[in-house]
Design a protein around this motif. Structure first.
Motif, mmCIF file in Angstrom:
data_model
loop_
_atom_site.group_PDB
_atom_site.id
_atom_site.type_symbol
_atom_site.label_atom_id
_atom_site.label_comp_id
_atom_site.label_asym_id
_atom_site.label_seq_id
_atom_site.Cartn_x
_atom_site.Cartn_y
_atom_site.Cartn_z
ATOM 1 N N LYS A 55 0.823 -1.204 0.000
ATOM 2 C CA LYS A 55 0.000 0.000 0.000
ATOM 3 C C LYS A 55 0.860 1.258 0.000
ATOM 4 C CE LYS A 55 -3.774 -2.459 0.405
ATOM 5 N NZ LYS A 55 -4.802 -2.520 -0.659
ATOM 6 N N SER A 93 -7.022 1.768 -0.553
ATOM 7 C CA SER A 93 -6.192 2.160 -1.692
ATOM 8 C C SER A 93 -4.843 2.722 -1.274
ATOM 9 C CB SER A 93 -6.930 3.192 -2.548
ATOM 10 O OG SER A 93 -7.242 4.351 -1.772
ATOM 11 N N ALA A 94 -4.804 3.434 -0.139
ATOM 12 C CA ALA A 94 -3.565 4.116 0.271
ATOM 13 C C ALA A 94 -3.708 4.610 1.701
ATOM 14 C CB ALA A 94 -3.266 5.284 -0.665
#
Length: 267
Positions: A55, A93-94
């Motif tokens: 990530k 996602s992050a």
């Protein structure tokens, strides 16, 4: 998992190892990790390496995320899945870190159908449906001070796990072979009973406040803090079931006695 991570997994390349001095410095900054034995500490380090490999973790508004900050955030995020599976973060996602609180536009539709919008300063946010976990470094750093009982990283990553079955509601996904099916069948009833009881406790606490209560008055704020300290969790947990789950998750890892004493079945 992104294409690069899939390629790495296919070709068997292990993620980069966290240098031992950096890892030891991270453990020293998080005293609640002292409860882990050597096996769990080793697994936590491995999970951190995998998370940072899979990530992206970046700064916003010009904030530079150092190796120390990256590992510190990862260690707290991975603590929640230490006995579970890192796949619980596949939907994330992050990880984005702001230097301090960040503004988010909020929206609420009341019972009459009227839409209310406002800007709110947040210390953290977990974005639904493949979104990121967003953190304020100023608030993260403050919660590493001695005696701190709150943890914004654990809070937001608990939300992210809770979102694994859709909108966060305090009933996160169960993992076959890792969760006891009997306990999980009982979880909704146990959780809802505890949440209802806590909301009632907060209502009784607020009834003891002055009719002209003003949080900006020092004497009123001191009274509120004293009354809130009598509760097993932060009053914010009464906001909705998702917040109760996230605040209880903070307590489970950082201040377990309060949760175990107030709601042993939830603990």
């Amino acid at each position: 998992m992104g294409w690069l991570s899939r390629l790495r997994a296919a070709f068997g390349r292990a993620p980069a190892e966290i240098p031992l001095p950096l890892w030891q410095a991270t453990l020293a900054r998080l005293p609640f990790l002292d409860r882990l034995d050597e096996t769990d500490t080793h697994r936590l380090k491995s999970l951190c390496e995998q998370l940072l490999d899979r990530k992206p973790l970046s700064g916003a508004r010009g904030f530079e995320v150092s190796d120390e900050i990256a590992v510190l955030v990862a260690a707290q995020a991975c603590l929640l899945v230490l006995k579970l599976d890192l796949a619980l973060y596949d939907d994330m996602s992050a990880i984005i870190v702001f230097p301090d609180a960040f503004g988010v536009k909020q929206q609420h539709v009341d019972e009459a159908g009227v839409v209310h919008e406002w800007d709110e300063e947040l210390a953290g946010e977990a974005v639904e449906q493949g979104g990121a976990v967003v953190l304020s470094w100023q608030d993260v750093a403050l919660q590493h001070e001695p005696g701190a009982t709150h943890n914004i990283v654990i809070h937001e990553f608990a939300h992210k796990i809770d979102m694994g079955r859709g909108a966060a509601n305090g009933c996160p996904p169960c993992l076959r072979g890792l969760h006891d099916p009997t306990l999980l069948n009982d979880w909704p009833a146990v959780f809802n009973a505890a949440y209802d009881d806590f909301c009632a406790r907060v209502d009784r606490m607020e009834a003891r406040l002055p009719a002209d209560f003003d949080p900006d008055r020092d004497d009123h704020a001191d009274l509120y803090d004293a009354l809130a300290a009598e509760l097993p969790l932060d009053p914010y947990a009464s906001r909705d079931p998702a917040e109760f789950f996230a605040v209880a998750s903070e307590a489970f890892f950082v201040d377990p006695q309060s949760l175990a004493g107030g709601y042993p079945q939830v603990y």
